[in-house]
Design a protein around this motif. Structure first.
Motif, PDB file in Angstrom:
ATOM      1  N   PRO A  22      25.912  -5.872   4.559  1.00  0.00           N
ATOM      2  CA  PRO A  22      25.239  -4.576   4.461  1.00  0.00           C
ATOM      3  C   PRO A  22      26.227  -3.440   4.194  1.00  0.00           C
ATOM      4  CG  PRO A  22      24.737  -5.686   6.544  1.00  0.00           C
ATOM      5  CD  PRO A  22      25.693  -6.541   5.797  1.00  0.00           C
ATOM      6  N   VAL A  23      25.720  -2.394   3.589  1.00  0.00           N
ATOM      7  CA  VAL A  23      26.562  -1.249   3.223  1.00  0.00           C
ATOM      8  C   VAL A  23      27.016  -0.495   4.464  1.00  0.00           C
ATOM      9  CG1 VAL A  23      26.595   0.918   1.927  1.00  0.00           C
ATOM     10  CG2 VAL A  23      25.345  -1.027   1.036  1.00  0.00           C
ATOM     11  N   LYS A  24      26.204  -0.480   5.503  1.00  0.00           N
ATOM     12  CA  LYS A  24      26.525   0.299   6.693  1.00  0.00           C
ATOM     13  C   LYS A  24      27.803  -0.180   7.376  1.00  0.00           C
ATOM     14  CE  LYS A  24      24.598   1.985  10.986  1.00  0.00           C
ATOM     15  NZ  LYS A  24      23.466   2.006  11.876  1.00  0.00           N
ATOM     16  N   GLU A  25      28.084  -1.452   7.326  1.00  0.00           N
ATOM     17  CA  GLU A  25      29.233  -2.005   8.038  1.00  0.00           C
ATOM     18  C   GLU A  25      30.515  -1.974   7.227  1.00  0.00           C
ATOM     19  OE1 GLU A  25      27.744  -5.834   9.019  1.00  0.00           O
ATOM     20  OE2 GLU A  25      26.333  -5.049  10.480  1.00  0.00           O
ATOM     21  N   LYS A  26      30.460  -1.526   5.979  1.00  0.00           N
ATOM     22  CA  LYS A  26      31.653  -1.472   5.138  1.00  0.00           C
ATOM     23  C   LYS A  26      32.498  -0.256   5.483  1.00  0.00           C
ATOM     24  CE  LYS A  26      29.913  -3.726   0.979  1.00  0.00           C
ATOM     25  NZ  LYS A  26      29.698  -3.546  -0.452  1.00  0.00           N
ATOM     26  N   LYS A  27      33.791  -0.369   5.261  1.00  0.00           N
ATOM     27  CA  LYS A  27      34.680   0.782   5.385  1.00  0.00           C
ATOM     28  C   LYS A  27      34.569   1.615   4.121  1.00  0.00           C
ATOM     29  CE  LYS A  27      38.022  -1.485   8.335  1.00  0.00           C
ATOM     30  NZ  LYS A  27      39.410  -1.891   8.490  1.00  0.00           N
ATOM     31  N   LEU A  28      34.985   2.862   4.193  1.00  0.00           N
ATOM     32  CA  LEU A  28      34.869   3.764   3.045  1.00  0.00           C
ATOM     33  C   LEU A  28      35.630   3.239   1.835  1.00  0.00           C
ATOM     34  CD1 LEU A  28      33.944   6.410   1.783  1.00  0.00           C
ATOM     35  CD2 LEU A  28      35.920   7.511   2.810  1.00  0.00           C
ATOM     36  N   MET A  29      36.779   2.640   2.067  1.00  0.00           N
ATOM     37  CA  MET A  29      37.576   2.129   0.950  1.00  0.00           C
ATOM     38  C   MET A  29      36.928   0.921   0.274  1.00  0.00           C
ATOM     39  SD  MET A  29      40.001   4.218   0.669  1.00  0.00           S
ATOM     40  CE  MET A  29      41.080   3.387  -0.449  1.00  0.00           C
ATOM     41  N   ASP A  30      36.005   0.248   0.951  1.00  0.00           N
ATOM     42  CA  ASP A  30      35.344  -0.929   0.393  1.00  0.00           C
ATOM     43  C   ASP A  30      34.017  -0.602  -0.279  1.00  0.00           C
ATOM     44  OD1 ASP A  30      37.434  -2.415   1.393  1.00  0.00           O
ATOM     45  OD2 ASP A  30      36.397  -2.848   3.286  1.00  0.00           O
ATOM     46  N   VAL A  31      33.545   0.634  -0.150  1.00  0.00           N
ATOM     47  CA  VAL A  31      32.257   1.030  -0.715  1.00  0.00           C
ATOM     48  C   VAL A  31      32.427   1.317  -2.205  1.00  0.00           C
ATOM     49  CG1 VAL A  31      30.430   2.767  -0.608  1.00  0.00           C
ATOM     50  CG2 VAL A  31      31.489   1.956   1.477  1.00  0.00           C
ATOM     51  N   LYS A  32      31.525   0.771  -3.004  1.00  0.00           N
ATOM     52  CA  LYS A  32      31.542   1.047  -4.441  1.00  0.00           C
ATOM     53  C   LYS A  32      30.934   2.423  -4.693  1.00  0.00           C
ATOM     54  CE  LYS A  32      31.551  -3.648  -6.141  1.00  0.00           C
ATOM     55  NZ  LYS A  32      32.628  -4.019  -5.337  1.00  0.00           N
ATOM     56  N   GLY A  84      28.561   3.488  -6.606  1.00  0.00           N
ATOM     57  CA  GLY A  84      27.100   3.534  -6.612  1.00  0.00           C
ATOM     58  C   GLY A  84      26.493   3.440  -5.222  1.00  0.00           C
ATOM     59  N   GLU A  85      27.209   2.836  -4.286  1.00  0.00           N
ATOM     60  CA  GLU A  85      26.713   2.684  -2.915  1.00  0.00           C
ATOM     61  C   GLU A  85      27.078   3.864  -2.027  1.00  0.00           C
ATOM     62  OE1 GLU A  85      28.835  -0.839  -1.903  1.00  0.00           O
ATOM     63  OE2 GLU A  85      27.247  -2.166  -2.609  1.00  0.00           O
ATOM     64  N   LEU A  86      27.876   4.789  -2.528  1.00  0.00           N
ATOM     65  CA  LEU A  86      28.391   5.888  -1.703  1.00  0.00           C
ATOM     66  C   LEU A  86      27.289   6.770  -1.108  1.00  0.00           C
ATOM     67  CD1 LEU A  86      30.993   7.115  -0.639  1.00  0.00           C
ATOM     68  CD2 LEU A  86      31.057   8.562  -2.650  1.00  0.00           C
ATOM     69  N   PRO A  87      26.282   7.219  -1.884  1.00  0.00           N
ATOM     70  CA  PRO A  87      25.243   8.063  -1.249  1.00  0.00           C
ATOM     71  C   PRO A  87      24.509   7.360  -0.108  1.00  0.00           C
ATOM     72  CG  PRO A  87      25.111   8.222  -3.632  1.00  0.00           C
ATOM     73  CD  PRO A  87      26.089   7.136  -3.325  1.00  0.00           C
ATOM     74  N   SER A  88      24.159   6.088  -0.296  1.00  0.00           N
ATOM     75  CA  SER A  88      23.458   5.390   0.787  1.00  0.00           C
ATOM     76  C   SER A  88      24.390   5.158   1.978  1.00  0.00           C
ATOM     77  CB  SER A  88      22.894   4.063   0.285  1.00  0.00           C
ATOM     78  OG  SER A  88      23.929   3.219  -0.163  1.00  0.00           O
ATOM     79  N   TRP A  89      25.687   4.952   1.729  1.00  0.00           N
ATOM     80  CA  TRP A  89      26.644   4.764   2.819  1.00  0.00           C
ATOM     81  C   TRP A  89      26.764   6.051   3.634  1.00  0.00           C
ATOM     82  CZ3 TRP A  89      31.336   6.936   4.220  1.00  0.00           C
ATOM     83  CH2 TRP A  89      32.072   6.241   5.177  1.00  0.00           C
ATOM     84  N   ILE A  90      26.816   7.196   2.946  1.00  0.00           N
ATOM     85  CA  ILE A  90      26.935   8.490   3.645  1.00  0.00           C
ATOM     86  C   ILE A  90      25.684   8.765   4.478  1.00  0.00           C
ATOM     87  CG2 ILE A  90      27.029  10.992   3.287  1.00  0.00           C
ATOM     88  CD1 ILE A  90      28.913  10.434   0.938  1.00  0.00           C
ATOM     89  N   LEU A  91      24.511   8.437   3.930  1.00  0.00           N
ATOM     90  CA  LEU A  91      23.271   8.689   4.666  1.00  0.00           C
ATOM     91  C   LEU A  91      23.136   7.799   5.899  1.00  0.00           C
ATOM     92  CD1 LEU A  91      20.785   9.158   1.711  1.00  0.00           C
ATOM     93  CD2 LEU A  91      21.687  10.908   3.246  1.00  0.00           C
TER      94      LEU A  91
END
Length: 83
Positions: free
Chosen positions: A1-11, A13-20
């Motif tokens: 899941p995107v929630k458990e990724k570190k910021l450096m591992d987020v692509k 396109g996934e950044l807005p959903s990761w921030i939310l």
């Protein structure tokens, strides 16, 4: 899941959903600062062979922060003519 990724591992396109998915409550923000402090402390201060790098970074951050706070007054001082 995107929630458990570190910021450096987020692509990108996934950044807005990761921030939310981040926790922006006061408790979540305090926890983020605490994790950052412990990470910094264990990486630079609590080591067997330490150097002045950790303390230097704190001093550099303080100098930058104080300059940003006093920039307005320094800007007016720079534009004055002394004659």
């Amino acid at each position: 899941p995107v929630k458990e990724k570190k910021l450096m591992d987020v692509k990108l396109g996934e950044l807005p959903s990761w921030i939310l998915m981040r926790d922006f409550t006061p408790k979540g923000i305090a926890g983020a600062f605490q994790r950052g402090y412990y990470r910094y402390y264990n990486k630079y201060i609590n080591v067997k062979k330490g150097s002045v790098a950790g303390v230097t970074m704190v001093l550099a951050a303080y100098v930058l922060f104080s300059y940003c706070l006093s920039y307005k007054e320094l800007k007016h001082e720079r534009l004055r003519k002394y004659h």
